[in-house]
Design a protein around this motif. Structure first.
Motif: not given
Length: 188
Positions: A105-118
């Motif tokens: 099984a595979n996961f490829v991230a397309t985006s990561m965004k800060v949504s709050g502290a930590g």
């Protein structure tokens, strides 16, 4: 500052999938003994916990520009463990994971965004049994001494990935809802 982590055969943590590791001053190593990837589903309305014992990840997280971060996580489906050898063998069959044809099984991230502290919101593509779906999930990140700890969960529908074919499409026995949970610990 950029961080790159390549690992092989990690003791469970995702589906899953899909962890991002913040920038560190030194190359971090995954703590296999403390990291887990598990799933929770209901069989006849009773919660069942299982885990994946092996996965690999290639993660490139930029804490100053999270939107440029990348992650690719691969899970060895044959490492799925329900706690019983006979059940483990059964879920590798064609009706369930079809691990002979689709061993990973595979996961490829397309985006990561800060949504709050930590906290980060992670988007990407999850592929299981040859079927792909866009997914989004929250992930928490915290520092404990020299350790970075990443926790998250990703709800999916098993039938969207053809997990449970034939008579097993009936969700009265095994629910369609599955939650992939991960806890990843890294050390410097």
């Amino acid at each position: 500052m950029k961080f790159r982590l390549n690992t092989k055969h990690l003791v469970a943590s995702a589906i899953v999938a899909a962890v991002a590791i913040p920038a560190l001053a030194a190359v971090a190593k995954l703590d296999n003994a403390k990291s887990t990837v598990s799933i929770v589903f209901k069989q006849m309305n009773v919660p069942v916990d299982a885990k994946f014992k092996k996965f690999s990840a290639n993660i490139d997280y930029n804490a100053t520009k999270p939107e440029t971060s990348k992650a690719n996580v691969e899970i060895d489906l044959a490492s799925f463990d329900l706690g019983d050898a006979e059940y483990n063998k059964e879920v590798l069959k064609k009706e369930w994971f079809n691990a002979a044809q689709f061993p990973k099984a595979n996961f490829v991230a397309t985006s990561m965004k800060v949504s709050g502290a930590g906290k980060l919101d992670v988007n990407g593509t999850l592929t299981i049994k040859g079927k792909s779906a866009n997914v989004t999930f929250p992930m928490s990140v915290k520092q404990e001494g020299a350790n970075q700890i990443f926790d998250g969960s990703l709800p999916i529908k098993r039938l969207a990935f053809n997990i449970g074919e034939g008579e097993w499409k009936d969700t009265s026995m095994v629910a369609d809802e599955v939650t992939i949970k991960f806890h990843v610990v890294t050390t410097q």
